[in-house]
Design a protein around this motif. Structure first.
Motif, PDB file in Angstrom:
ATOM      1  N   SER A 135      -1.080 -25.591 -43.551  1.00  0.00           N
ATOM      2  CA  SER A 135      -0.559 -26.790 -42.890  1.00  0.00           C
ATOM      3  C   SER A 135      -0.117 -26.501 -41.459  1.00  0.00           C
ATOM      4  O   SER A 135      -0.258 -27.348 -40.586  1.00  0.00           O
ATOM      5  CB  SER A 135       0.588 -27.384 -43.698  1.00  0.00           C
ATOM      6  N   ARG A 136       0.383 -25.314 -41.211  1.00  0.00           N
ATOM      7  CA  ARG A 136       0.794 -24.974 -39.839  1.00  0.00           C
ATOM      8  C   ARG A 136      -0.424 -24.942 -38.912  1.00  0.00           C
ATOM      9  O   ARG A 136      -0.378 -25.431 -37.790  1.00  0.00           O
ATOM     10  CB  ARG A 136       1.515 -23.636 -39.812  1.00  0.00           C
ATOM     11  N   ARG A 137      -1.523 -24.384 -39.386  1.00  0.00           N
ATOM     12  CA  ARG A 137      -2.743 -24.334 -38.575  1.00  0.00           C
ATOM     13  C   ARG A 137      -3.275 -25.748 -38.325  1.00  0.00           C
ATOM     14  O   ARG A 137      -3.713 -26.064 -37.232  1.00  0.00           O
ATOM     15  CB  ARG A 137      -3.785 -23.478 -39.274  1.00  0.00           C
ATOM     16  N   ARG A 138      -3.244 -26.604 -39.364  1.00  0.00           N
ATOM     17  CA  ARG A 138      -3.676 -27.991 -39.173  1.00  0.00           C
ATOM     18  C   ARG A 138      -2.794 -28.717 -38.176  1.00  0.00           C
ATOM     19  O   ARG A 138      -3.273 -29.489 -37.353  1.00  0.00           O
ATOM     20  CB  ARG A 138      -3.681 -28.737 -40.515  1.00  0.00           C
ATOM     21  N   ARG A 139      -1.493 -28.451 -38.232  1.00  0.00           N
ATOM     22  CA  ARG A 139      -0.579 -29.057 -37.264  1.00  0.00           C
ATOM     23  C   ARG A 139      -0.902 -28.593 -35.853  1.00  0.00           C
ATOM     24  O   ARG A 139      -0.901 -29.387 -34.909  1.00  0.00           O
ATOM     25  CB  ARG A 139       0.864 -28.713 -37.621  1.00  0.00           C
ATOM     26  N   ASP A 140      -1.217 -27.312 -35.692  1.00  0.00           N
ATOM     27  CA  ASP A 140      -1.591 -26.789 -34.372  1.00  0.00           C
ATOM     28  C   ASP A 140      -2.888 -27.424 -33.868  1.00  0.00           C
ATOM     29  O   ASP A 140      -3.017 -27.726 -32.679  1.00  0.00           O
ATOM     30  CB  ASP A 140      -1.734 -25.269 -34.424  1.00  0.00           C
ATOM     31  N   ILE A 141      -3.843 -27.627 -34.761  1.00  0.00           N
ATOM     32  CA  ILE A 141      -5.097 -28.272 -34.376  1.00  0.00           C
ATOM     33  C   ILE A 141      -4.837 -29.724 -33.959  1.00  0.00           C
ATOM     34  O   ILE A 141      -5.375 -30.201 -32.967  1.00  0.00           O
ATOM     35  CB  ILE A 141      -6.127 -28.200 -35.532  1.00  0.00           C
ATOM     36  N   ARG A 142      -4.000 -30.420 -34.730  1.00  0.00           N
ATOM     37  CA  ARG A 142      -3.632 -31.791 -34.355  1.00  0.00           C
ATOM     38  C   ARG A 142      -2.932 -31.837 -33.008  1.00  0.00           C
ATOM     39  O   ARG A 142      -3.217 -32.692 -32.170  1.00  0.00           O
ATOM     40  CB  ARG A 142      -2.717 -32.398 -35.425  1.00  0.00           C
ATOM     41  N   PHE A 143      -2.011 -30.895 -32.772  1.00  0.00           N
ATOM     42  CA  PHE A 143      -1.301 -30.838 -31.500  1.00  0.00           C
ATOM     43  C   PHE A 143      -2.285 -30.616 -30.354  1.00  0.00           C
ATOM     44  O   PHE A 143      -2.179 -31.255 -29.306  1.00  0.00           O
ATOM     45  CB  PHE A 143      -0.248 -29.723 -31.528  1.00  0.00           C
ATOM     46  N   ALA A 144      -3.236 -29.714 -30.553  1.00  0.00           N
ATOM     47  CA  ALA A 144      -4.253 -29.472 -29.520  1.00  0.00           C
ATOM     48  C   ALA A 144      -5.072 -30.734 -29.261  1.00  0.00           C
ATOM     49  O   ALA A 144      -5.402 -31.052 -28.111  1.00  0.00           O
ATOM     50  CB  ALA A 144      -5.168 -28.320 -29.933  1.00  0.00           C
ATOM     51  N   GLY A 145      -5.388 -31.470 -30.320  1.00  0.00           N
ATOM     52  CA  GLY A 145      -6.132 -32.715 -30.161  1.00  0.00           C
ATOM     53  C   GLY A 145      -5.356 -33.739 -29.347  1.00  0.00           C
ATOM     54  O   GLY A 145      -5.900 -34.362 -28.430  1.00  0.00           O
ATOM     55  N   PHE A 146      -4.076 -33.899 -29.655  1.00  0.00           N
ATOM     56  CA  PHE A 146      -3.272 -34.862 -28.903  1.00  0.00           C
ATOM     57  C   PHE A 146      -3.055 -34.398 -27.465  1.00  0.00           C
ATOM     58  O   PHE A 146      -3.011 -35.218 -26.541  1.00  0.00           O
ATOM     59  CB  PHE A 146      -1.945 -35.131 -29.607  1.00  0.00           C
ATOM     60  N   ALA A 147      -2.925 -33.086 -27.251  1.00  0.00           N
ATOM     61  CA  ALA A 147      -2.784 -32.572 -25.883  1.00  0.00           C
ATOM     62  C   ALA A 147      -4.055 -32.841 -25.073  1.00  0.00           C
ATOM     63  O   ALA A 147      -3.987 -33.232 -23.900  1.00  0.00           O
ATOM     64  CB  ALA A 147      -2.471 -31.075 -25.914  1.00  0.00           C
TER      65      ALA A 147
END
Length: 95
Positions: free
Chosen positions: A33-45
């Motif tokens: 879940s932490r990796r998915r959150r990081d991927i989501r954060f990168a997407g929003f950035a």
């Protein structure tokens, strides 16, 4: 404008692939879940970056409206691809 919409497309793909079901189908394994959150954060950035690099000339308002329409069409395309790929139809139950 094309660069902005291209970055927005990559951002929407990252956000879509960051969901648990899509991550397991597209990447072939479960992602923490932490990796998915990081991927989501990168997407929003990247989505924010794509908005920031819209040309700032006299037609800025038209460019923003085009950007909003573009990400809507890109989002629809990504959603269709993520939902209709062959792995999405596989059942989770094993015989």
């Amino acid at each position: 404008m094309i660069a902005s919409l291209s970055i927005a497309f990559v951002a929407i793909v990252l956000i879509g692939v960051a969901t648990p079901r899509q991550a397991s189908h597209w990447l072939g394994r479960h992602i923490a879940s932490r990796r998915r959150r990081d991927i989501r954060f990168a997407g929003f950035a990247l989505l924010l970056l794509s908005l920031a690099i819209i040309p700032g000339d006299a037609e800025r308002a038209r460019a923003i409206v085009t950007w909003i329409g573009g990400i809507g069409m890109e989002g629809l395309a990504v959603a269709l691809v993520l939902a209709l790929h062959p792995g999405a139809r596989r059942s989770k139950r094993h015989p």
